[in-house]
Design a protein around this motif. Structure first.
Motif, PDB file in Angstrom:
ATOM      1  N   GLU A   1     -50.882  36.628   0.203  1.00 38.48           N
ATOM      2  CA  GLU A   1     -51.571  37.776  -0.272  1.00 38.48           C
ATOM      3  C   GLU A   1     -51.455  39.025   0.702  1.00 38.48           C
ATOM      4  OE1 GLU A   1     -55.837  37.052  -0.554  1.00 38.48           O
ATOM      5  OE2 GLU A   1     -55.705  35.641   1.063  1.00 38.48           O
ATOM      6  N   ASN A   2     -51.135  38.700   2.044  1.00 42.12           N
ATOM      7  CA  ASN A   2     -50.912  39.796   2.779  1.00 42.12           C
ATOM      8  C   ASN A   2     -49.713  40.508   3.106  1.00 42.12           C
ATOM      9  OD1 ASN A   2     -53.409  39.062   3.958  1.00 42.12           O
ATOM     10  ND2 ASN A   2     -52.785  37.532   5.419  1.00 42.12           N
ATOM     11  N   PHE A   3     -48.622  40.044   1.946  1.00 41.08           N
ATOM     12  CA  PHE A   3     -47.471  40.904   2.207  1.00 41.08           C
ATOM     13  C   PHE A   3     -47.482  42.120   1.282  1.00 41.08           C
ATOM     14  CE2 PHE A   3     -46.619  37.077   4.368  1.00 41.08           C
ATOM     15  CZ  PHE A   3     -45.297  37.015   4.842  1.00 41.08           C
ATOM     16  N   ASP A   4     -46.346  42.812   1.573  1.00 40.21           N
ATOM     17  CA  ASP A   4     -46.221  43.995   0.792  1.00 40.21           C
ATOM     18  C   ASP A   4     -45.355  43.754  -0.707  1.00 40.21           C
ATOM     19  OD1 ASP A   4     -46.675  46.266   2.492  1.00 40.21           O
ATOM     20  OD2 ASP A   4     -45.522  45.188   3.698  1.00 40.21           O
TER      21      ASP A   4
ATOM     22  N   LEU B   1     -52.499  30.308  -6.346  1.00 37.20           N
ATOM     23  CA  LEU B   1     -52.827  29.422  -4.873  1.00 37.20           C
ATOM     24  C   LEU B   1     -52.861  30.699  -3.889  1.00 37.20           C
ATOM     25  CD1 LEU B   1     -50.134  26.617  -5.006  1.00 37.20           C
ATOM     26  CD2 LEU B   1     -52.675  26.306  -4.291  1.00 37.20           C
ATOM     27  N   ALA B   2     -52.425  31.967  -3.974  1.00 40.62           N
ATOM     28  CA  ALA B   2     -52.582  33.146  -2.983  1.00 40.62           C
ATOM     29  C   ALA B   2     -53.824  33.662  -3.399  1.00 40.62           C
ATOM     30  CB  ALA B   2     -51.376  33.546  -3.039  1.00 40.62           C
ATOM     31  N   SER B   3     -54.646  33.402  -4.431  1.00 39.14           N
ATOM     32  CA  SER B   3     -55.613  34.416  -4.722  1.00 39.14           C
ATOM     33  C   SER B   3     -55.174  35.687  -5.117  1.00 39.14           C
ATOM     34  CB  SER B   3     -56.588  34.499  -3.735  1.00 39.14           C
ATOM     35  OG  SER B   3     -57.228  33.247  -3.378  1.00 39.14           O
ATOM     36  N   VAL B   4     -53.980  35.892  -5.640  1.00 37.84           N
ATOM     37  CA  VAL B   4     -53.270  37.129  -6.075  1.00 37.84           C
ATOM     38  C   VAL B   4     -53.535  37.370  -7.495  1.00 37.84           C
ATOM     39  CG1 VAL B   4     -51.216  38.566  -6.345  1.00 37.84           C
ATOM     40  CG2 VAL B   4     -51.493  37.439  -4.500  1.00 37.84           C
ATOM     41  N   PRO B   5     -54.313  38.429  -8.136  1.00 37.18           N
ATOM     42  CA  PRO B   5     -54.624  38.598  -9.478  1.00 37.18           C
ATOM     43  C   PRO B   5     -53.159  38.326 -10.380  1.00 37.18           C
ATOM     44  CG  PRO B   5     -55.638  40.277  -8.286  1.00 37.18           C
ATOM     45  CD  PRO B   5     -54.923  39.444  -7.291  1.00 37.18           C
ATOM     46  N   LEU B   6     -53.306  37.425 -11.491  1.00 36.84           N
ATOM     47  CA  LEU B   6     -51.938  37.221 -11.979  1.00 36.84           C
ATOM     48  C   LEU B   6     -51.459  38.172 -12.637  1.00 36.84           C
ATOM     49  CD1 LEU B   6     -53.243  33.544 -13.807  1.00 36.84           C
ATOM     50  CD2 LEU B   6     -52.314  34.100 -11.421  1.00 36.84           C
ATOM     51  N   LEU B   7     -52.089  39.080 -13.458  1.00 29.65           N
ATOM     52  CA  LEU B   7     -51.603  40.136 -14.254  1.00 29.65           C
ATOM     53  C   LEU B   7     -51.437  41.410 -13.465  1.00 29.65           C
ATOM     54  CD1 LEU B   7     -53.833  39.429 -17.469  1.00 29.65           C
ATOM     55  CD2 LEU B   7     -51.451  39.119 -17.118  1.00 29.65           C
TER      56      LEU B   7
ATOM     57  N   ASP C   1     -54.130  43.958 -13.024  1.00 24.95           N
ATOM     58  CA  ASP C   1     -55.392  43.617 -12.406  1.00 24.95           C
ATOM     59  C   ASP C   1     -55.122  43.740 -10.935  1.00 24.95           C
ATOM     60  OD1 ASP C   1     -56.613  43.193 -14.968  1.00 24.95           O
ATOM     61  OD2 ASP C   1     -56.243  41.041 -14.883  1.00 24.95           O
ATOM     62  N   ARG C   2     -54.021  43.938 -10.420  1.00 25.98           N
ATOM     63  CA  ARG C   2     -53.837  44.404  -9.153  1.00 25.98           C
ATOM     64  C   ARG C   2     -53.730  45.819  -8.948  1.00 25.98           C
ATOM     65  NH1 ARG C   2     -49.623  39.992 -10.641  1.00 25.98           N
ATOM     66  NH2 ARG C   2     -47.966  41.693 -10.507  1.00 25.98           N
ATOM     67  N   ASP C   3     -54.396  46.233  -7.582  1.00 27.05           N
ATOM     68  CA  ASP C   3     -54.537  47.669  -7.245  1.00 27.05           C
ATOM     69  C   ASP C   3     -53.531  47.667  -5.847  1.00 27.05           C
ATOM     70  OD1 ASP C   3     -55.857  46.294  -5.012  1.00 27.05           O
ATOM     71  OD2 ASP C   3     -57.848  47.017  -6.027  1.00 27.05           O
TER      72      ASP C   3
ATOM     73  N   LYS D   1     -50.997  56.336  -5.600  1.00 29.06           N
ATOM     74  CA  LYS D   1     -51.379  54.972  -6.521  1.00 29.06           C
ATOM     75  C   LYS D   1     -49.991  54.199  -6.763  1.00 29.06           C
ATOM     76  CE  LYS D   1     -55.648  55.391  -7.450  1.00 29.06           C
ATOM     77  NZ  LYS D   1     -56.640  54.466  -7.116  1.00 29.06           N
ATOM     78  N   LYS D   2     -50.059  52.735  -7.155  1.00 34.33           N
ATOM     79  CA  LYS D   2     -48.919  51.921  -7.259  1.00 34.33           C
ATOM     80  C   LYS D   2     -48.118  52.438  -8.128  1.00 34.33           C
ATOM     81  CE  LYS D   2     -49.332  48.042  -9.364  1.00 34.33           C
ATOM     82  NZ  LYS D   2     -49.610  46.438  -9.846  1.00 34.33           N
TER      83      LYS D   2
END
Length: 613
Positions: free
Chosen positions: A102-105, A126-132, A135-137, A188-189
């Protein structure tokens, strides 16, 4: 307790702890203070499968050649390790730094097999990264995907920020460089995704709107912005002699599936088998010179200590300079006492001379792929070999001292009859007769003749992409027909479970609505669907039912004028050519290979290949 201490505590509780410790010979380690971009190369299967993948070997070292980029590896933890990680609150981590992904770019997933899709969802969880993706910022990693399945991975589109289509050596550096620029702006992304959407080979699924008819078929594919390409062209490497190839590979502590040096001879294939996705999407053929290959072989032998070299390509014996190249390579392997493995042999090109050269150091088994049991079916699929070729190749092999031969076949192909299926058993019996045609004192001992049968899965960008897939029941009947036609105990017969093949086919030609099924199945605990002891058909059936989607819809026959979910992708091979090949298959009409006659597939428009007039 820090992550490292937690890991040390649980490793004694799992099988194969070497899957998780890293620090192998030739692995790369960098100081994080010097790093601008962190890239986690994610392989959605266990370590020993992922570490056998050539694409990972290439891109891992390529990215790490960039001073301010750090590429680290992450694999799907086996179920015992996952249980321990969840119990001890350990996130999914990389092997190099042991840091949470989760700490990676970037999280870059390679898509080699549709049955690994559930692992991708599980790895994000498993990495607690939002699936969709929606939903990721900007605080979350950017999730990208590539590999052969990426050409029609619409089921994964809602989870993926962008796909890299085609060969990755150039495009992956371009998207990383664009990221460095974007990172400085604090934008923004979506601004980053807009910037890379015009890089050739980059497909940003959120920039495409898909609408559907009432019957579930695709109604329209529309771009959201004017600057977004209507079709995304794959990337190819035009000059194989100048493209990056590592002079060292990581040497694992444990045995992996392909535990050897892999020497990539060429990309593409001249043959045009109508079932084969790789033969279509990797066109045109581009070879490395023998000088380049020999130089790379010497470097890899020096830097790894491996005792075997495997020649990697879709059809090794079609390399134009094969005779001279193998002669010079065998001089090296004999001197170094290294074994040479020749996979992907075509039976019609198989020669006693080449076999005798290769077996000087150590005999290994031989694998031939007739694919079908009768000549009519081999013509339907455009295999381009005869029964005489097959039996002659087997005769030469047995005469040359080979006692272990594997034959690969498929069932469930379009226009297949029960007679064609029975022909698989009958042909295997004929191969066995070739063994017994030698006097007892002249034939090799310890015969192992294996017939392995897989179930045909229609794939995008092939002439069979419109074909109906056989049902589980139809495939099981065919498996029994083969068994009934293998009379002698000397033949070992095995086959792949048909339930897995049908699910593979659903995702291979699926649309974005299947993402809901993936989420639902994940909630039910599915993962490692490609492993027989982990696959749970009932959970998948429940997921489809709860999402209101019919599995039969995805395995049905499609019409040539239907809009396909992957029609925004251009692999170079035209739809006109694929339709023409599908019609020829109906007539069991053979198309000559590319060196015999150009069939006008369209791949020459990408340049870099040698198309034979």
């Amino acid at each position: 307790m820090n992550l490292k201490d937690k890991l040390e505590k649980i490793l004694m509780n799992v099988q194969k702890p070497t899957r998780y410790i890293g620090n192998e010979y030739n692995s790369v380690h960098k100081e994080l203070k010097d790093i601008n971009v962190r890239f986690a190369f994610c392989f959605p299967d266990v370590y020993e499968v992922g570490m056998s993948h050539l694409g990972m070997k290439i891109l891992y070292h390529l990215l790490n050649e960039e001073k301010d980029v750090y590429c680290e590896r992450v694999f799907a933890p086996w179920v015992d390790m996952e249980d321990e990680m969840r119990k001890n609150d350990i996130p999914l981590f990389t092997l190099e730094s042991g840091d949470s992904i989760e700490n990676f770019d970037f999280l870059g997933f390679t898509l080699q097999y549709e049955m690994s899709y559930s692992n991708i969802i599980n790895m994000l969880d498993l990495a607690s990264v939002p699936l969709l993706s929606k939903d990721r910022d900007e605080s979350h990693p950017i999730v990208c995907m590539g590999g052969p399945c990426a050409y029609s991975a619409e089921a994964l589109a809602p989870f993926c920020d962008f796909f890299m289509l085609g060969e990755g050596e150039e495009v992956i550096i371009e998207v990383v460089n664009e990221y460095k620029k974007w990172k400085k702006t604090g934008a923004k992304k979506e601004e980053y995704l807009k910037a890379i959407s015009n890089i050739e080979g980059v497909y940003v699924p959120s920039f495409y709107d898909i609408s559907y008819h009432e019957d579930g078929t695709v109604k329209q594919i529309k771009t959201k912005y004017d600057f977004v390409p209507k079709t995304v062209k794959k990337r190819i490497i035009k000059d194989m002699d100048s493209v990056y190839y590592p002079d060292k590979f990581i040497v694992p502590f444990q045995e992996i599936v392909h535990d050897r040096i892999m020497l990539e001879m060429f990309r593409g294939c001249i043959r045009g088998c109508r079932f084969c996705q790789a033969g279509m999407i990797y066109r045109p053929v581009r070879e490395k010179s023998k000088e380049t290959l020999l130089k790379q072989a010497n470097a890899l032998l020096k830097n790894t200590g491996y005792e075997e070299i495997s020649l990697s390509s879709l059809s090794t014996s079609d390399y134009t300079d094969l005779k001279d190249f193998t002669s010079q390579l065998i001089d090296i392997t004999e001197k170094e006492k290294v074994n040479l493995s020749l996979p992907s042999l075509r039976i019609d090109n198989f020669s006693l001379e080449l076999m005798e050269k290769v077996q000087k150091v150590r005999k290994s088994s031989l694998t031939f792929a007739p694919e079908a049991g009768t000549q009519r079916m081999r013509d339907v699929i455009n295999k381009g070999i005869t029964e005489e070729d097959i039996l002659n190749g087997a005769h030469i092999a047995f005469g040359g001292g080979y006692s272990s031969i594997k034959l690969y076949f498929m069932i469930g192909l379009p226009y297949e009859t029960d007679e064609d299926v029975a022909g698989i058993g009958i042909l295997t019996e004929k191969v066995l007769d070739e063994y017994f045609s030698y006097p007892k004192d002249e034939r090799p001992k310890n015969l192992r003749l294996t017939t392995s049968v897989s179930s045909f899965v229609p794939k995008a960008f092939t002439p069979f992409q419109w074909a109906k897939q056989n049902t589980i029941e139809e495939l099981r009947v065919k498996q029994r027909i083969i068994r009934d036609n293998i009379k002698r105990k000397a033949i070992n017969y095995n086959y792949h479970e048909s339930t897995v093949s049908v699910l593979e086919g659903i995702f291979a030609r699926g649309d974005r609505r299947l993402s809901n099924v993936l989420i639902k199945a994940h909630e039910k605990g599915v993962r490692f669907d490609g492993w027989a002891d982990q696959f749970d058909e009932n959970k998948w059936n429940e997921a489809f039912l709860e999402c209101g989607l019919d599995k039969d819809f995805y395995t049905r026959e499609r019409s040539f004028d239907e809009i396909l979910p992957w029609d925004m992708i251009d692999v170079g091979v035209s739809k006109k050519f694929l339709i023409n090949e599908a019609e020829k298959a109906k007539r069991a009409e053979v198309t000559p290979n590319c060196r015999a006659k150009c069939s006008g597939c369209g791949a020459s428009s990408f340049g870099g290949g040698v198309c034979f007039e």
